[in-house]
Write an enzyme that holds these catalytic residues in place. Sequence first.
Site, PDB file in Angstrom:
ATOM      1  N   ASP A 159     -44.925  20.199 -34.637  1.00  0.00           N
ATOM      2  CA  ASP A 159     -45.115  20.739 -35.990  1.00  0.00           C
ATOM      3  C   ASP A 159     -46.127  19.882 -36.759  1.00  0.00           C
ATOM      4  O   ASP A 159     -46.982  20.400 -37.474  1.00  0.00           O
ATOM      5  CB  ASP A 159     -43.767  20.766 -36.728  1.00  0.00           C
ATOM      6  N   HIS A 187     -36.492  21.254 -36.801  1.00  0.00           N
ATOM      7  CA  HIS A 187     -37.549  21.956 -36.043  1.00  0.00           C
ATOM      8  C   HIS A 187     -37.129  23.425 -35.979  1.00  0.00           C
ATOM      9  O   HIS A 187     -36.600  23.902 -34.971  1.00  0.00           O
ATOM     10  CB  HIS A 187     -37.695  21.353 -34.641  1.00  0.00           C
TER      11      HIS A 187
HETATM   12  N1  LIG Z   1     -39.188  20.790 -29.940  1.00  0.00           N
HETATM   13  C1  LIG Z   1     -40.284  21.516 -29.750  1.00  0.00           C
HETATM   14  O1  LIG Z   1     -41.280  21.381 -30.491  1.00  0.00           O
HETATM   15  C2  LIG Z   1     -40.376  22.527 -28.641  1.00  0.00           C
HETATM   16  C3  LIG Z   1     -39.282  22.837 -27.876  1.00  0.00           C
HETATM   17  N2  LIG Z   1     -39.364  23.771 -26.877  1.00  0.00           N
HETATM   18  C4  LIG Z   1     -38.164  24.016 -26.087  1.00  0.00           C
HETATM   19  O2  LIG Z   1     -38.263  23.322 -24.842  1.00  0.00           O
HETATM   20  C5  LIG Z   1     -37.378  23.922 -23.897  1.00  0.00           C
HETATM   21  C6  LIG Z   1     -38.076  24.118 -22.549  1.00  0.00           C
HETATM   22  O3  LIG Z   1     -39.150  25.030 -22.681  1.00  0.00           O
HETATM   23  P1  LIG Z   1     -39.994  25.500 -21.395  1.00  0.00           P
HETATM   24  O4  LIG Z   1     -40.367  24.356 -20.550  1.00  0.00           O
HETATM   25  O5  LIG Z   1     -41.049  26.401 -21.915  1.00  0.00           O
HETATM   26  O6  LIG Z   1     -38.886  26.384 -20.654  1.00  0.00           O
HETATM   27  P2  LIG Z   1     -38.844  26.855 -19.133  1.00  0.00           P
HETATM   28  O7  LIG Z   1     -37.826  27.935 -19.039  1.00  0.00           O
HETATM   29  O8  LIG Z   1     -40.204  27.094 -18.587  1.00  0.00           O
HETATM   30  O9  LIG Z   1     -38.281  25.557 -18.390  1.00  0.00           O
HETATM   31  C7  LIG Z   1     -37.005  25.057 -18.660  1.00  0.00           C
HETATM   32  C8  LIG Z   1     -36.510  24.403 -17.407  1.00  0.00           C
HETATM   33  O10 LIG Z   1     -35.275  23.781 -17.709  1.00  0.00           O
HETATM   34  C9  LIG Z   1     -34.436  23.960 -16.605  1.00  0.00           C
HETATM   35  N3  LIG Z   1     -33.048  23.725 -16.955  1.00  0.00           N
HETATM   36  C10 LIG Z   1     -32.160  24.588 -17.507  1.00  0.00           C
HETATM   37  N4  LIG Z   1     -30.964  23.977 -17.626  1.00  0.00           N
HETATM   38  C11 LIG Z   1     -31.106  22.715 -17.168  1.00  0.00           C
HETATM   39  C12 LIG Z   1     -30.223  21.614 -17.031  1.00  0.00           C
HETATM   40  N5  LIG Z   1     -28.936  21.699 -17.378  1.00  0.00           N
HETATM   41  N6  LIG Z   1     -30.712  20.466 -16.526  1.00  0.00           N
HETATM   42  C13 LIG Z   1     -32.000  20.368 -16.147  1.00  0.00           C
HETATM   43  N7  LIG Z   1     -32.878  21.392 -16.234  1.00  0.00           N
HETATM   44  C14 LIG Z   1     -32.435  22.542 -16.749  1.00  0.00           C
HETATM   45  C15 LIG Z   1     -34.740  25.377 -16.141  1.00  0.00           C
HETATM   46  O11 LIG Z   1     -34.278  25.609 -14.808  1.00  0.00           O
HETATM   47  C16 LIG Z   1     -36.253  25.405 -16.264  1.00  0.00           C
HETATM   48  O12 LIG Z   1     -36.875  24.961 -15.070  1.00  0.00           O
HETATM   49  C17 LIG Z   1     -36.899  25.236 -24.554  1.00  0.00           C
HETATM   50  O13 LIG Z   1     -35.612  25.010 -25.123  1.00  0.00           O
HETATM   51  C18 LIG Z   1     -37.926  25.453 -25.650  1.00  0.00           C
HETATM   52  O14 LIG Z   1     -37.422  26.245 -26.698  1.00  0.00           O
HETATM   53  C19 LIG Z   1     -40.537  24.409 -26.600  1.00  0.00           C
HETATM   54  C20 LIG Z   1     -41.666  24.132 -27.336  1.00  0.00           C
HETATM   55  C21 LIG Z   1     -41.665  23.186 -28.427  1.00  0.00           C
HETATM   56  O1  LIG Z   2     -40.933  28.409 -30.966  1.00  0.00           O
HETATM   57  C1  LIG Z   2     -40.280  28.103 -29.959  1.00  0.00           C
HETATM   58  O2  LIG Z   2     -39.222  28.626 -29.624  1.00  0.00           O
HETATM   59  C2  LIG Z   2     -40.783  26.979 -29.128  1.00  0.00           C
HETATM   60  C3  LIG Z   2     -40.952  25.867 -30.070  1.00  0.00           C
HETATM   61  O3  LIG Z   2     -40.019  25.199 -30.441  1.00  0.00           O
HETATM   62  C4  LIG Z   2     -42.253  25.763 -30.725  1.00  0.00           C
HETATM   63  O4  LIG Z   2     -43.248  26.284 -30.222  1.00  0.00           O
HETATM   64  O5  LIG Z   2     -42.301  25.128 -31.777  1.00  0.00           O
END
Ligand SMILES: NC(=O)C1=CN([C@@H]2O[C@H](COP(=O)(O)OP(=O)(O)OC[C@H]3O[C@@H](n4cnc5c(N)ncnc54)[C@H](O)[C@@H]3O)[C@@H](O)[C@H]2O)C=CC1
Ligand SMILES: O=C([O-])CC(=O)C(=O)O
Length: 332
Positions: A159, A187
């Site tokens: 952000d 967030h």
């Molecule tokens: N804080 C932030 O600014 C942001 C947060 N996110 C969040 O990050 C997270 C991951 O996003 P992506 O990588 O795009 O998702 P993705 O679905 O591509 O990858 C997530 C991975 O986590 C694995 N996973 C699920 N449960 C698990 C567990 N108990 N232990 C270990 N691995 C596990 C899945 O099998 C998958 O490989 C989501 O919750 C998303 O909303 C995404 C973007 C920004």
């Molecule tokens: O928007 C979402 O769900 C993924 C995220 O946290 C971001 O891009 O800031």
Amino acid sequence: MSEPIRVVVTGAAGQIAYSLLYMIAKGDVFGPNQPLILHLLDIPLMMGVLEGVVMELADCAIPLLRGVVPTDDPAVAFKDVSAAFLVGSMPRKQGMERKDLLSANVRIFKVQGEALDKHAKKDVRVLVVGNPANTNALICSKYAPSIPSENFTAMTRLDQNRAQAQIAARLGLPVGNVSNVIIWGNHSSTQYPDASHAVVQTDGKQLKASDAIKDDNWLRSVFVETVQKRGATVIAARQMSSAMSAAKAAADHMRDWFNGTAPGQFVSMGVVSDGSYGTPKDVVFSFPVSIKNGKWEIVQGLTIDDFSRKMLDATGKELEEEKTDAVGIIGA
Ligand SMILES: NC(=O)C1=CN([C@@H]2O[C@H](COP(=O)(O)OP(=O)(O)OC[C@H]3O[C@@H](n4cnc5c(N)ncnc54)[C@H](O)[C@@H]3O)[C@@H](O)[C@H]2O)C=CC1
Ligand SMILES: O=C([O-])CC(=O)C(=O)O
């Protein structure tokens, strides 16, 4: 060269990890003189995909990377780690708020808190990326009582980076000329991107961003809403949530935590609130922090006007509600 440190990335077979692992392995986070062993955790179903990631890491031929440990066992993943990137969890889809993920994701952070407590180094620094990141980080910390709560943080750096980019674009400046934009609170779409303390370098001079922009109405409306909704806007366009920019932000967050911030510079991190600025205590609230010798401190003494007060209160209220919901889900 020092001894290798162990670093865990969860969700290692997922989208964000696919960008993040390369950044960590090549020294963007812990520096060019710090060898590392990467621990990669994912769920059993993803072990085949993870094997492909392990092959690609080998094929990158990165001298700093001294070992890779792919696993579906948290006890192995968290063993002796000095840094933990907790990414693994379900991402949201179009039309959802991040807190809609609480019921799917919060239990993961209970289990991983317990595993960190048992197996990680006691000075491990933990960054929670998986959404809803603030409340997941709080729960993780509660289940790791032997690790100081200040070692648990949630990511609002994406952000912050988005906010800096919006101001730079508005002024036609390189993004590196903008600093000290603050993200307060959750967030989520209640976060408060605050440019009132931001500064910009323009024509060799340092100016307040608000004096350079000369449009307080824009700073309180379009700017705030654009940053609040940026994640949803990316999902609408990509049909998947932000990944490259999220990985870059995770690397920025952990790099600054290990290396410190420059004098006068602050960055935003979700940390367990001590009630600073009249915020609720014992929720993970994003504050401006400065970092020295691996320790963050909330920047104190900033002016909070009536508009900011309302914004801080709204996001704090949402965090208290999320905490109640999380405790209910875990207890159920
Ligand atoms: N804080 C932030 O600014 C942001 C947060 N996110 C969040 O990050 C997270 C991951 O996003 P992506 O990588 O795009 O998702 P993705 O679905 O591509 O990858 C997530 C991975 O986590 C694995 N996973 C699920 N449960 C698990 C567990 N108990 N232990 C270990 N691995 C596990 C899945 O099998 C998958 O490989 C989501 O919750 C998303 O909303 C995404 C973007 C920004
Ligand atoms: O928007 C979402 O769900 C993924 C995220 O946290 C971001 O891009 O800031």
